[in-house]
Design an enzyme around this catalytic site. Structure first.
Site, PDB file in Angstrom:
ATOM      1  N   HIS A 125       0.816  -1.225   0.000  1.00 25.70           N
ATOM      2  CA  HIS A 125       0.000   0.000   0.000  1.00 25.70           C
ATOM      3  C   HIS A 125       0.849   1.273   0.000  1.00 25.70           C
ATOM      4  O   HIS A 125       0.308   2.370  -0.208  1.00 25.70           O
ATOM      5  CB  HIS A 125      -0.925   0.031   1.214  1.00 25.70           C
ATOM      6  CG  HIS A 125      -1.986  -1.018   1.196  1.00 25.70           C
ATOM      7  ND1 HIS A 125      -2.819  -1.223   0.121  1.00 25.70           N
ATOM      8  CD2 HIS A 125      -2.346  -1.940   2.142  1.00 25.70           C
ATOM      9  CE1 HIS A 125      -3.644  -2.226   0.391  1.00 25.70           C
ATOM     10  NE2 HIS A 125      -3.376  -2.675   1.602  1.00 25.70           N
ATOM     11  N   ASP A 162      -2.965 -10.725  -2.345  1.00 26.06           N
ATOM     12  CA  ASP A 162      -3.526 -10.189  -1.108  1.00 26.06           C
ATOM     13  C   ASP A 162      -4.990  -9.801  -1.343  1.00 26.06           C
ATOM     14  O   ASP A 162      -5.369  -9.422  -2.455  1.00 26.06           O
ATOM     15  CB  ASP A 162      -2.723  -8.952  -0.702  1.00 26.06           C
ATOM     16  CG  ASP A 162      -3.047  -8.455   0.700  1.00 26.06           C
ATOM     17  OD1 ASP A 162      -2.266  -8.741   1.606  1.00 26.06           O
ATOM     18  OD2 ASP A 162      -4.064  -7.755   0.866  1.00 26.06           O
ATOM     19  N   HIS A 164      -6.448  -7.205  -0.351  1.00 29.86           N
ATOM     20  CA  HIS A 164      -6.519  -5.765  -0.600  1.00 29.86           C
ATOM     21  C   HIS A 164      -5.671  -5.417  -1.819  1.00 29.86           C
ATOM     22  O   HIS A 164      -4.577  -5.955  -1.991  1.00 29.86           O
ATOM     23  CB  HIS A 164      -6.007  -4.985   0.617  1.00 29.86           C
ATOM     24  CG  HIS A 164      -6.741  -5.270   1.878  1.00 29.86           C
ATOM     25  ND1 HIS A 164      -6.318  -6.218   2.792  1.00 29.86           N
ATOM     26  CD2 HIS A 164      -7.887  -4.739   2.379  1.00 29.86           C
ATOM     27  CE1 HIS A 164      -7.182  -6.256   3.801  1.00 29.86           C
ATOM     28  NE2 HIS A 164      -8.137  -5.382   3.584  1.00 29.86           N
ATOM     29  N   ASP A 245      -4.760 -12.874   3.463  1.00 26.64           N
ATOM     30  CA  ASP A 245      -5.997 -12.380   4.063  1.00 26.64           C
ATOM     31  C   ASP A 245      -7.229 -12.609   3.207  1.00 26.64           C
ATOM     32  O   ASP A 245      -8.331 -12.203   3.585  1.00 26.64           O
ATOM     33  CB  ASP A 245      -5.872 -10.900   4.449  1.00 26.64           C
ATOM     34  CG  ASP A 245      -5.133 -10.072   3.423  1.00 26.64           C
ATOM     35  OD1 ASP A 245      -4.815 -10.585   2.337  1.00 26.64           O
ATOM     36  OD2 ASP A 245      -4.849  -8.892   3.714  1.00 26.64           O
TER      37      ASP A 245
END
Length: 308
Positions: A125, A162, A164, A245
């Site tokens: 991120h 991931d 996200h 995740d």
């Protein structure tokens, strides 16, 4: 060829405070799983500190200095509502980036067949000039630029599974046709990026999934979008943002992957690396916040790497 495992005790000293999902126990859970006899064949090394010159290929010097200045002498400081730093965070972030850079060096030199970096804080991120989403430096993007600068890799790919979207990696690669970013992720979900029409200069491939999607839908997205685009790009080096995740037990999202899905995607990426990049593949930990699911998912990922 052996699989290299890189980690460092300093990554435990990045203290995010009580109740924060990105906690040191994540690494302890992975270390426990990889301590089993089945992983005795791993080549284990401590992650070195990243050279600041390598970090600054991606992150402007002013940003790097701002992160260092934000590290508190005690307790905590917040870079944004999600991203916490403590006195140990600077070394941890440099070890995390250094792990992936060193793994690239070792795999490029033929001293390891592939590698997994069990490090924190995560990175995908972090945009070139912005920390966010638990991330300070974008380790995988730093390593991609290092592979090109130090080892002559002409085309470097990052594949991110991931849950996200890795907005930071996408932003770093956006205008560079020789860097490829492919991502499966839940949408809608933090950070809000990752739509299919976000394509950069034809080098970005997003395959968003809906809340509740399971392994078959994840595999279908990879087979329909990510793998063909990766094959067309024909990378010299493959890097993996390995977030776990998307597991059905994870508390921060609503995908329903299981351990065999992570084994499957690892097999697909190893096959792509074998076809295009002489097997050169380096993976680094991103998310995964249910400790039991994280440990078991990382274990199957590493076991699959060891079987390459």
């Amino acid at each position: 060829m052996t699989t290299l495992l890189l980690t460092h005790p300093a990554c435990l000293d990045h203290d995010t405070g009580y109740g924060h999902p990105e906690q040191a126990d994540r690494l302890r859970a992975i270390e426990g799983a990889l301590g089993a006899e089945a992983f005795s064949g791993l080549k284990r090394e401590e992650a070195p500190l990243a050279d600041l010159a390598a970090v600054e290929r991606l992150h402007p010097k002013a940003y790097v200095e701002a992160v260092r200045a934000a590290i508190p002498k005690e307790l905590h400081n917040w870079l944004d509502p999600d991203t916490v730093v403590s006195p140990g965070s600077w070394e941890a972030a440099l070890r995390a980036a250094g792990a992936v850079v060193h793994a690239v060096d070792q795999v490029a030199a033929g001293k390891a067949g592939n590698a997994f970096c069990a490090v924190r804080p995560p990175g995908h991120h972090a945009e070139p000039s912005r920390a966010m989403g638990f991330c300070l430096f974008n380790s995988v993007a730093v390593a991609a630029l290092h592979a090109r600068a130090a080892h002559g890799a002409e085309r470097v790919a990052v594949i991110d599974f991931d849950v996200h979207h890795g907005n930071g990696t996408q932003a770093a690669f956006w205008n560079d046709k020789d860097l490829f970013y492919g991502s499966t992720h839940q949408m809608p979900l933090f950070p809000g990026t990752g739509a299919t029409d976000e394509t950069g200069v034809g080098n970005i491939c997003n395959a968003p999934l809906s809340p509740g999607d399971d392994g078959p839908k994840f595999r279908a997205a990879f087979e329909a979008r990510i793998l063909p685009a990766l094959d067309a790009f024909a990378p010299d080096f493959v890097l993996v943002s390995a977030g776990f995740d998307a597991h059905l037990r994870d508390p921060l999202a609503q995908l329903r992957l299981r351990e065999d899905d992570f084994a499957w995607v690892t097999e697909q990426l190893l096959a792509a690396a074998a076809k295009h990049s002489g097997g050169r593949l380096v993976s680094t930990l991103e998310g995964g916040y249910d400790l039991e699911a994280l440990a078991s998912s990382a274990a199957v990922h590493v076991k699959t790497l060891m079987g390459a």
